[in-house]
Design a protein around this motif. Structure first.
Motif, PDB file in Angstrom:
ATOM      1  N   MET A   1       0.852  -1.290   0.207  1.00  0.00           N
ATOM      2  CA  MET A   1       0.084  -0.015   0.063  1.00  0.00           C
ATOM      3  C   MET A   1       0.822   1.172  -0.223  1.00  0.00           C
ATOM      4  O   MET A   1       1.898   1.399   0.807  1.00  0.00           O
ATOM      5  N   LYS A   2       0.409   2.297  -0.709  1.00  0.00           N
ATOM      6  CA  LYS A   2       1.328   3.476  -0.686  1.00  0.00           C
ATOM      7  C   LYS A   2       1.353   4.242   0.501  1.00  0.00           C
ATOM      8  O   LYS A   2       0.313   4.183   1.194  1.00  0.00           O
ATOM      9  N   PRO A   3       2.662   4.796   0.682  1.00  0.00           N
ATOM     10  CA  PRO A   3       2.553   5.534   2.119  1.00  0.00           C
ATOM     11  C   PRO A   3       1.642   6.652   2.018  1.00  0.00           C
ATOM     12  O   PRO A   3       1.300   7.435   0.946  1.00  0.00           O
ATOM     13  N   ASN A   4       1.042   6.948   3.115  1.00  0.00           N
ATOM     14  CA  ASN A   4      -0.142   8.116   3.279  1.00  0.00           C
ATOM     15  C   ASN A   4      -1.259   7.956   2.333  1.00  0.00           C
ATOM     16  O   ASN A   4      -1.494   9.225   1.743  1.00  0.00           O
ATOM     17  N   SER A   5      -1.446   6.886   1.926  1.00  0.00           N
ATOM     18  CA  SER A   5      -2.441   6.900   0.867  1.00  0.00           C
ATOM     19  C   SER A   5      -3.244   5.586   1.138  1.00  0.00           C
ATOM     20  O   SER A   5      -2.624   4.792   1.799  1.00  0.00           O
ATOM     21  N   GLY A   6      -4.649   5.505   0.648  1.00  0.00           N
ATOM     22  CA  GLY A   6      -5.207   4.285   0.496  1.00  0.00           C
ATOM     23  C   GLY A   6      -5.112   3.403  -0.527  1.00  0.00           C
ATOM     24  O   GLY A   6      -6.091   2.648  -0.369  1.00  0.00           O
ATOM     25  N   THR A   7      -4.079   3.576  -1.358  1.00  0.00           N
ATOM     26  CA  THR A   7      -4.118   2.957  -2.625  1.00  0.00           C
ATOM     27  C   THR A   7      -3.276   1.816  -2.647  1.00  0.00           C
ATOM     28  O   THR A   7      -2.113   1.681  -2.047  1.00  0.00           O
ATOM     29  N   LEU A   8      -3.880   0.712  -3.068  1.00  0.00           N
ATOM     30  CA  LEU A   8      -3.222  -0.714  -2.931  1.00  0.00           C
ATOM     31  C   LEU A   8      -2.568  -0.869  -4.458  1.00  0.00           C
ATOM     32  O   LEU A   8      -3.451  -1.040  -5.362  1.00  0.00           O
ATOM     33  N   VAL A   9      -1.274  -1.139  -4.410  1.00  0.00           N
ATOM     34  CA  VAL A   9      -0.633  -1.536  -5.606  1.00  0.00           C
ATOM     35  C   VAL A   9      -0.178  -2.807  -5.814  1.00  0.00           C
ATOM     36  O   VAL A   9       0.336  -3.428  -4.694  1.00  0.00           O
ATOM     37  N   ILE A  10      -0.698  -3.634  -6.684  1.00  0.00           N
ATOM     38  CA  ILE A  10      -0.326  -4.863  -6.951  1.00  0.00           C
ATOM     39  C   ILE A  10       0.553  -5.079  -8.358  1.00  0.00           C
ATOM     40  O   ILE A  10       0.134  -4.469  -9.401  1.00  0.00           O
ATOM     41  N   ASN A  11       1.894  -5.386  -8.199  1.00  0.00           N
ATOM     42  CA  ASN A  11       2.692  -5.317  -9.187  1.00  0.00           C
ATOM     43  C   ASN A  11       3.353  -6.817  -9.486  1.00  0.00           C
ATOM     44  O   ASN A  11       3.946  -7.405  -8.763  1.00  0.00           O
ATOM     45  N   ILE A  12       3.124  -7.276 -10.616  1.00  0.00           N
ATOM     46  CA  ILE A  12       3.586  -8.594 -10.959  1.00  0.00           C
ATOM     47  C   ILE A  12       4.512  -8.623 -12.027  1.00  0.00           C
ATOM     48  O   ILE A  12       4.826  -9.580 -12.830  1.00  0.00           O
ATOM     49  N   MET A  13       5.033  -7.368 -12.294  1.00  0.00           N
ATOM     50  CA  MET A  13       6.025  -7.213 -13.393  1.00  0.00           C
ATOM     51  C   MET A  13       7.188  -7.699 -12.992  1.00  0.00           C
ATOM     52  O   MET A  13       8.230  -8.186 -13.925  1.00  0.00           O
ATOM     53  N   ASN A  14       7.786  -7.784 -11.909  1.00  0.00           N
ATOM     54  CA  ASN A  14       8.854  -8.539 -11.482  1.00  0.00           C
ATOM     55  C   ASN A  14       8.620 -10.159 -10.865  1.00  0.00           C
ATOM     56  O   ASN A  14       9.517 -10.405  -9.945  1.00  0.00           O
ATOM     57  N   GLY A  15       7.592 -10.805 -11.306  1.00  0.00           N
ATOM     58  CA  GLY A  15       7.472 -12.181 -11.209  1.00  0.00           C
ATOM     59  C   GLY A  15       5.957 -12.268 -10.289  1.00  0.00           C
ATOM     60  O   GLY A  15       5.753 -11.346  -9.785  1.00  0.00           O
TER      61      GLY A  15
END
Length: 1088
Positions: A1-15
């Motif tokens: 989750m981004k700092p100071n934010s409610g945004t959840l980031v899912i990154n599968i670019m690195n596996g």
């Protein structure tokens, strides 16, 4: 989750695998005041599986038979887009005979020999993964048979006679019917028991697909497709049921309450089936949440009573059915805050006199503060009709005057305190044009000047701008702009047009215009002038995506220099054969760089212009096709106006032709309720110009935007406009209706304005209905004819003209908005005072006698009060139409006839008659009548007159008199020319007898004449003896008396009777007692 934010980031670019993150996610935001939760967010990985391998047998089919080539694409996420191509990657042509179904299969209504080929290939494009899958080629061989048998239609899809279809509200409904047959059947669609919805119905795939956008429950029903050719027809009925996921009727809204106050949260939604409403508090079902004694749940409503600070929480409303759900957060904030004013202190407002002034007082506090306005440091509180107090604290002065200038104080108070803020208002004089430019006619090469003198407020700095034909003045040194004028030197024909001076200040703007007409100078030996010949040899060079260079060779200018070239273009892709204006360049230029738009097939032509006119267009240039691109602009004239109380109709002007910049033009329509932090609701619609949002609250503002998109992407972010959902009829009637009667025909009505919240629409004004109940003088009712007066805007008074005096009236007042009229106020009764009556309805004069007449009359049609009396005036009229003395009689009001006695016989009288009330006299009616004459005298005079007039001696006498007069005139003329005196004149001068009356040359009258038959003594001083002889010393042109007494009279039949009457008594005269009788000439004229 981004700092100071409610945004959840899912990154599968690195596996990692996307499947590992598949699931339902929900966000919760929590602090000490409560917890808010988001909607469920579903994450699913995209899939683009390979085609399953299958063995495809060649298709052999007889000519004229039907054929279906199955695609059966792999199931992907999202579903793939299907299309058929050949080995050369060219799309297979489709028609009414050959077309692709919604399931991707390729249908042949009947096959033809040209359908034989081995490369029917089905492609599946998975947009999300940007991959295309290809099915193995399918071979089709058509066997020719002679003759080919014609067949009546048979449905290939759907099968059977009926089928069912369920679609969700707001989605696009697609129904398909594909038929086999030879000749190729034609498809027609109908809705049983109704009409296909206008503006939302589209036909695709050669009318084999029925498309209805934005479906609603009203679109449910049976839809029949009919396939027909010359051999017969077949049909299929599709029963459509429209279900609906939940949608809001009233979403819960945030509440700000102070301790001890009451309030409520309302959560209303609709759907099919009816959605279930459930409540949560801070993300927890309310049934298991901590108890709150101030809270009571009643279905879709939570009622708060006597709240305390601990009652603050975030409440969630969930409306769900089998097709979806809605979730909304509403923050109940219990605060105890003293008032705060958010408007900057000492803010300066400037307005123009006679325009509205709006003074802001933005505030916050809990409980909600009360707002009061004062003028001046020690002024009293502002009240009255000259001010409008808005709910947001703003003070409106609808018509600001110079004396409105000053300091205004806004005071906000609640039980926790008060605060005040001062603002300044300055009212400026309006800018005026005191001398406007005037129409001018000028010859070529002359000089002309337009004046524009202004008067303005001394504290405002005006700027003067001159325009020609609503555009800037030409960049030409011949145009000289002065302080108060515009001068044009050496005028040419190009200067012909409309010139406008515009005066702008920081607060207002005024303008005035005048037309300049340029005429030819005095003619000179003419050279033959003509329009130029058209340009030729058009050439396109420097081709780019958004520009191109065009060059040409000018034609002959024909003795008049070419002033400019006009370049036009044709769009062969969208509007073939229609030429549009592109630009124009000076006549010295033969090349131009042209700006181009995407997705247009351009060709250009050039027109030369001189003072005589325009040339014929040149031959078109070669064509140039530009590439497609995203739209550059969005629709214009976006509006939001409700047509019903619970909807919002969003309209816009669609992009024209090449403005789409590419294929697949659509629109993204977005809306949200103004002043609420709601997310935008958006839908994408086809190339239409209207979208209806249902289930809106009544007359609330919405933010609206419409964005264009095509197959290549979106246009720039559009600007927002404000619209309103539909109006409903006003809820309440005006109160405190008062009537002030000003006079017998005019009244003034006052009322209190209705609260703006109850208008439920745009306030258009008030209507006053008024009608006469009865006349107070007659006490008789009649048919009630209601009259209506409309007063525009927020007026609270009006005048009622044209009332009938002394009558009882009723009235009521109603408020009017764009939807119609609200309820009527209670009827108000008022009465008008007495007025003057109308004229009597008739006046008849009957029963004439020698000395009396009978008068009969009718009472006034409109007495306008209580009649007090009638006034009769009359006077005699003599033969010269002169009026005698006037006699006046007052008659009681209850009389309707009168006998007038002691009148003169054979006399004409004129009567004037009118009625009176206590207010005064009404208009009069006039009449004339004649009393009867003495029958014996009348007969004698008439007989005498006729006898004399027919006697030969009388006719001879008259002829002799006329001959004598003629001779005398000739003698007088001769004597006067010789300068001497004729004998008669000498004798008259010698005797100087005053009784002798010679002929007057100016009016042709004669002296007196006497008839011997009268046997009456001559007048005193008469110079004619009784034996009718004339002495020598008497004047030859002096005649004896013809008759005595008064002037002659006329009988009732118009005959002359007076000059021959022997019974007239001689009237005494003063002086020498001589009397003057009519001359024989006048007597003769009376017989003519």
């Amino acid at each position: 989750m981004k700092p100071n934010s409610g945004t959840l980031v899912i990154n599968i670019m690195n596996g990692g695998k996307a499947e590992a993150y598949e699931g339902i996610y929900q966000c919760t935001a929590r602090n000490e005041r409560g917890a808010a939760i988001s909607n469920n967010i579903v994450i699913r990985p995209s899939r683009s599986p390979l085609w399953t391998k299958e063995k495809l047998e060649p298709n052999q089919v007889r000519e004229g038979d039907s054929l279906v080539l199955h695609c059966r694409p792999p199931v992907g996420l999202p579903p793939p887009i299907i299309f058929w191509m050949d080995n050369a990657f060219q799309r297979l042509p489709q028609s009414e005979r050959v077309s692709q179904g919604l399931n991707g299969d390729l249908y042949f209504s009947n096959v033809q020999p040209e359908d034989t080929r081995e490369d029917y290939i089905c492609y599946a494009r998975f947009n999300h993964t940007q991959t295309i899958q290809q099915k193995q080629p399918i071979s089709v061989k058509v066997l020719s048979t002679k003759p080919v048998t014609e067949r009546q239609p048979v449905l290939l899809t759907p099968t059977g006679s009926t089928s069912n279809k369920v679609e969700l509200r707001g989605n696009v409904l697609l129904l398909e019917c594909i038929a086999a047959g030879l000749p190729t059947p034609v498809i027609r669609w109908i809705k049983e028991g109704g009409e296909l919805p206008a503006n939302r119905t589209f036909f695709e795939n050669f009318k084999k697909t029925l498309k209805i956008i934005d479906v609603s429950e009203a679109d449910s029903g049976n839809y029949k497709c009919i396939a027909r050719n010359i051999l017969g027809s077949t049909h299929h009925v599709i029963s459509v049921t429209v279900k609906a996921a939940p949608y809001w009727i009233t979403a819960p809204r945030n509440l700000v309450l102070s301790p001890g106050e009451d309030g409520m949260l309302i959560c209303r939604a609709n759907g099919n089936p009816k959605p279930h409403i459930s409540w949560l508090t801070n993300g927890v079902p309310i049934a298991i949440a901590p108890e709150d004694p101030s809270r009571k749940v009643d279905g879709d409503t939570i009622i708060f009573s006597d709240v305390q600070e601990r009652s603050s929480a975030v409440y969630q409303c969930n409306a769900s059915n089998e097709y979806g759900y809605l979730l909304a957060n509403a923050f109940v904030n219990v605060l105890a805050e003293p008032p705060r004013i958010l408007t900057p202190a000492s803010k300066l407002y400037q307005v123009i006199a006679n325009t509205p002034a709006l003074l802001d007082c933005a505030y916050f506090g809990s409980p909600k503060p009360e707002i009061e306005w004062f003028k001046g440091v020690k002024g009293s509180i502002l009240r009255g009709n000259e001010y409008v107090f808005h709910d947001n604290g703003t003070l409106e002065i609808p018509v600001a005057q110079k004396d409105s200038t000053g300091t205004y104080t806004c005071v906000a108070r609640n039980k926790l305190g008060k605060i005040q803020n001062e603002v300044q208002l300055e009212v400026k004089d309006p800018t005026m044009i005191i001398k406007q430019p005037e129409y001018k006619v000028i010859q070529r090469a002359g000089q002309v000047s337009f004046e524009c003198t202004i008067k303005h407020d001394p504290t405002l700095i005006p700027t003067v701008i001159w325009l020609k034909d609503n555009g800037e003045l030409p960049d030409d040194e011949r145009f000289l702009v002065g302080k108060d004028n515009l001068t044009i030197m050496n005028v040419t024909d190009k200067d012909d047009g409309t010139y406008t001076c515009i005066i702008n200040t920081t607060l207002d703007s005024v303008s005035a215009s005048a037309v300049l007409t340029v005429v030819a100078a005095p003619p000179t030996p003419a050279i033959i002038y003509a329009r130029p010949n058209p340009p030729f040899d058009l050439e396109l060079t420097g081709q780019l995506e958004r520009s191109i260079e065009l060059s040409w060779i000018p034609g002959d200018e024909n003795n008049s220099p070419i002033t400019n070239f006009v370049i036009e273009y044709e769009d062969g892709l969208h509007e073939p054969g229609v030429w549009h204006y592109q630009t124009e360049v000076p006549g010295t230029q033969t090349t131009v760089q042209l700006k181009l738009s995407p997705y247009v097939n351009y060709s250009f032509r050039v027109i030369a212009v001189n003072e005589i006119g325009r040339s014929q267009p040149s031959e078109p240039s070669e064509q140039y096709l530009t590439k497609a691109a995203n739209p550059d602009e969005n629709p214009s004239n976006v509006q939001g106006i409700g047509s019903e109380p619970d909807n919002l109709v969003i309209t816009w002007e669609s992009l024209k032709g090449f403005q789409s910049n590419g294929p697949g033009l659509q629109y993204k329509v977005s809306w949200r309720q103004k002043d609420f932090d709601d997310e935008w609701t958006s839908v994408i619609v086809a190339n239409v110009s209207k979208y209806i949002v249902s289930g809106t609250p009544t007359f609330v503002p919405y933010e609206i935007k419409v964005q264009a998109l095509n197959d290549l992407g979106y246009a720039p972010e559009p600007s927002e406009v404000i619209g309103h959902s539909g109006e409903d009829l006003p809820m309440v009637a005006p109160s405190n209706v008062q009537v002030h009667v000003l006079n017998s025909t005019l009244a003034k009505v006052h009322w209190d304005p209705v609260p703006l919240k109850t208008v439920r629409g745009h306030l258009q004004g008030y209507k006053v209905y008024y009608w006469k109940v009865q006349s107070l003088s007659r006490r008789s009712r009649r048919h009630v004819e209601k009259k209506i007066l409309t007063f525009r805007g927020n007026k609270t008074f009006g005048m009622l003209p044209g009332l009938e005096p002394y009558s009882s009236y009723k009235l009521n007042v109603r408020v009017v908005n764009g939807k119609g009229e609200g309820p009527a106020s209670p009827d108000k009764v008022f009465k008008t005072p007495e007025g003057v009556p109308s004229s009597p309805s008739f006046l008849k004069i009957t029963n004439p006698t020698l000395d009396s007449l009978t008068l009969e009359w009718g009472s006034p049609t409109h007495p306008n009060g209580v009649l007090t009396s009638y006034i009769l005036k009359f006077q005699p009229i003599n033969n010269t139409h002169e009026l005698g003395p006037l006699v006046e009689i007052r008659i009681p009001a209850n009389e309707s006839s009168l006998i007038l006695k002691n009148l003169n016989y054979s006399t004409r009288y004129k009567f004037y008659f009118n009625a009176q009330t206590s207010v005064g006299s009404g208009s009069q009616i006039t009449e004339e009548a004649v009393t009867i004459m003495d029958e014996g005298a009348g007969k004698a005079m008439a007989s005498r007159q006729v006898d004399i007039a027919t006697q030969g001696w009388f006719i001879g006498l008259m002829c002799a008199v006329a001959l004598l007069i003629l001779i005398l005139l000739i003698v007088c003329f001769i004597r006067r020319n010789k300068g001497g005196k004729y004998p008669v004149k000498e004798k008259e001068d010698a005797h100087a007898d005053p009784e002798i009356q010679p002929m007057k040359e100016d009016d042709g009258t004669f002296g007196e004449y006497s008839d011997a038959e009268d046997h009456k003594p001559l007048k005193k001083g008469s110079r004619t003896p009784s034996d009718r002889t004339v002495k020598k010393e008497d004047s030859d042109d002096s005649l004896v008396d013809y008759g005595e007494g008064v002037n002659g009279q006329f009988n009732e039949d118009g005959s002359f009777i007076g000059q021959y009457s022997g019974k007239k008594e001689k009237e005494p005269v003063e002086g020498n007692e001589s009397s003057e009788a009519p001359s024989p000439v006048n007597a003769m004229n009376s017989f003519v």
